[in-house]
Design a protein around this motif. Structure first.
Motif, PDB file in Angstrom:
ATOM      1  N   ILE A 164       0.856  -1.183   0.000  1.00  0.00           N
ATOM      2  CA  ILE A 164       0.000   0.000   0.000  1.00  0.00           C
ATOM      3  C   ILE A 164       0.897   1.240   0.000  1.00  0.00           C
ATOM      4  O   ILE A 164       1.843   1.319   0.799  1.00  0.00           O
ATOM      5  N   ASP A 165       0.574   2.208  -0.868  1.00  0.00           N
ATOM      6  CA  ASP A 165       1.415   3.404  -0.927  1.00  0.00           C
ATOM      7  C   ASP A 165       1.049   4.424   0.147  1.00  0.00           C
ATOM      8  O   ASP A 165       0.148   4.193   0.968  1.00  0.00           O
ATOM      9  N   THR A 166       1.728   5.536   0.139  1.00  0.00           N
ATOM     10  CA  THR A 166       1.552   6.562   1.168  1.00  0.00           C
ATOM     11  C   THR A 166       0.169   7.203   1.141  1.00  0.00           C
ATOM     12  O   THR A 166      -0.260   7.799   2.129  1.00  0.00           O
ATOM     13  N   ASP A 167      -0.552   7.066   0.009  1.00  0.00           N
ATOM     14  CA  ASP A 167      -1.915   7.599  -0.105  1.00  0.00           C
ATOM     15  C   ASP A 167      -2.985   6.532   0.122  1.00  0.00           C
ATOM     16  O   ASP A 167      -4.172   6.790  -0.066  1.00  0.00           O
ATOM     17  N   GLY A 168      -2.568   5.314   0.486  1.00  0.00           N
ATOM     18  CA  GLY A 168      -3.522   4.238   0.741  1.00  0.00           C
ATOM     19  C   GLY A 168      -3.921   3.455  -0.491  1.00  0.00           C
ATOM     20  O   GLY A 168      -4.848   2.646  -0.443  1.00  0.00           O
ATOM     21  N   ASN A 169      -3.217   3.680  -1.617  1.00  0.00           N
ATOM     22  CA  ASN A 169      -3.517   2.954  -2.858  1.00  0.00           C
ATOM     23  C   ASN A 169      -2.805   1.605  -2.893  1.00  0.00           C
ATOM     24  O   ASN A 169      -1.664   1.492  -2.435  1.00  0.00           O
ATOM     25  N   VAL A 170      -3.461   0.607  -3.467  1.00  0.00           N
ATOM     26  CA  VAL A 170      -2.877  -0.726  -3.609  1.00  0.00           C
ATOM     27  C   VAL A 170      -1.849  -0.703  -4.740  1.00  0.00           C
ATOM     28  O   VAL A 170      -2.171  -0.357  -5.873  1.00  0.00           O
ATOM     29  N   LEU A 171      -0.605  -1.075  -4.411  1.00  0.00           N
ATOM     30  CA  LEU A 171       0.427  -1.210  -5.428  1.00  0.00           C
ATOM     31  C   LEU A 171       0.609  -2.661  -5.829  1.00  0.00           C
ATOM     32  O   LEU A 171       1.010  -2.950  -6.950  1.00  0.00           O
ATOM     33  N   ASP A 172       0.338  -3.579  -4.913  1.00  0.00           N
ATOM     34  CA  ASP A 172       0.469  -5.005  -5.202  1.00  0.00           C
ATOM     35  C   ASP A 172      -0.453  -5.770  -4.261  1.00  0.00           C
ATOM     36  O   ASP A 172      -0.542  -5.440  -3.071  1.00  0.00           O
ATOM     37  N   GLY A 173      -1.157  -6.772  -4.809  1.00  0.00           N
ATOM     38  CA  GLY A 173      -2.003  -7.618  -3.983  1.00  0.00           C
ATOM     39  C   GLY A 173      -3.468  -7.622  -4.387  1.00  0.00           C
ATOM     40  O   GLY A 173      -4.297  -8.200  -3.694  1.00  0.00           O
ATOM     41  N   GLN A 174      -3.795  -6.997  -5.525  1.00  0.00           N
ATOM     42  CA  GLN A 174      -5.203  -6.899  -5.898  1.00  0.00           C
ATOM     43  C   GLN A 174      -5.858  -8.260  -6.109  1.00  0.00           C
ATOM     44  O   GLN A 174      -7.031  -8.434  -5.779  1.00  0.00           O
ATOM     45  N   HIS A 175      -5.134  -9.254  -6.607  1.00  0.00           N
ATOM     46  CA  HIS A 175      -5.733 -10.569  -6.823  1.00  0.00           C
ATOM     47  C   HIS A 175      -6.025 -11.271  -5.496  1.00  0.00           C
ATOM     48  O   HIS A 175      -7.068 -11.891  -5.325  1.00  0.00           O
ATOM     49  N   ARG A 176      -5.112 -11.131  -4.547  1.00  0.00           N
ATOM     50  CA  ARG A 176      -5.349 -11.712  -3.224  1.00  0.00           C
ATOM     51  C   ARG A 176      -6.510 -11.016  -2.529  1.00  0.00           C
ATOM     52  O   ARG A 176      -7.350 -11.665  -1.908  1.00  0.00           O
ATOM     53  N   LEU A 177      -6.578  -9.698  -2.662  1.00  0.00           N
ATOM     54  CA  LEU A 177      -7.689  -8.955  -2.058  1.00  0.00           C
ATOM     55  C   LEU A 177      -9.014  -9.344  -2.690  1.00  0.00           C
ATOM     56  O   LEU A 177     -10.010  -9.564  -1.995  1.00  0.00           O
ATOM     57  N   ARG A 178      -9.046  -9.460  -4.004  1.00  0.00           N
ATOM     58  CA  ARG A 178     -10.275  -9.860  -4.699  1.00  0.00           C
ATOM     59  C   ARG A 178     -10.670 -11.275  -4.279  1.00  0.00           C
ATOM     60  O   ARG A 178     -11.860 -11.572  -4.098  1.00  0.00           O
ATOM     61  N   ALA A 179      -9.691 -12.154  -4.098  1.00  0.00           N
ATOM     62  CA  ALA A 179      -9.977 -13.530  -3.670  1.00  0.00           C
ATOM     63  C   ALA A 179     -10.624 -13.551  -2.290  1.00  0.00           C
ATOM     64  O   ALA A 179     -11.526 -14.358  -2.040  1.00  0.00           O
ATOM     65  N   VAL A 180     -10.196 -12.689  -1.395  1.00  0.00           N
ATOM     66  CA  VAL A 180     -10.810 -12.602  -0.063  1.00  0.00           C
ATOM     67  C   VAL A 180     -12.276 -12.209  -0.198  1.00  0.00           C
ATOM     68  O   VAL A 180     -13.148 -12.774   0.473  1.00  0.00           O
TER      69      VAL A 180
END
Length: 117
Positions: A54-70
């Motif tokens: 997660i970047d300094t602004d709260g944006n996802v930089l890596d992990g969107q597939h794992r998050l979507r799977a949850v």
């Protein structure tokens, strides 16, 4: 600013909230997310040190597939989360060489896998 890394419980609600801040990421592969969701649902998810970034602004930089799977599995997972990563580093994330079947067999202790190279 220092990067903060810790193991966190990612619930479906947290995953949805994180995915709402997922600009400029590669296209989501729903089939891959479904495959990960099956692993989560079947109890095969393993906390292995890979991070959701997660970047300094709260944006996802890596992990969107794992998050979507949850979200798909509607189950929480424990995962390492790195926060306060500089957004400009996104071009350096997840660019490593993928493991081959031979690599996986070697890591599993299989010595007779030369034909898989």
């Amino acid at each position: 600013m220092d990067i903060e890394t810790k193991i966190e419980e990612i619930t479906p609600i947290i995953a949805k909230n994180l995915l709402a801040k997922n600009p400029n990421n590669r296209k989501l592969n729903e089939n891959w997310a479904l495959r990960l969701a099956v692993d989560i649902d079947e109890g095969k998810w393993a906390l292995n040190g890979e991070t959701i970034i997660i970047d300094t602004d709260g944006n996802v930089l890596d992990g969107q597939h794992r998050l979507r799977a949850v979200v798909i599995a509607d189950k929480s997972i424990m995962v390492n989360v790195a926060r306060n990563v500089l957004a400009e580093t996104k071009t350096t994330i997840d660019i490593g060489k993928s493991r081959t079947l031979a690599d996986i067999l070697t890591l599993s202790g299989n010595k007779n896998h030369a034909s898989f190279r």
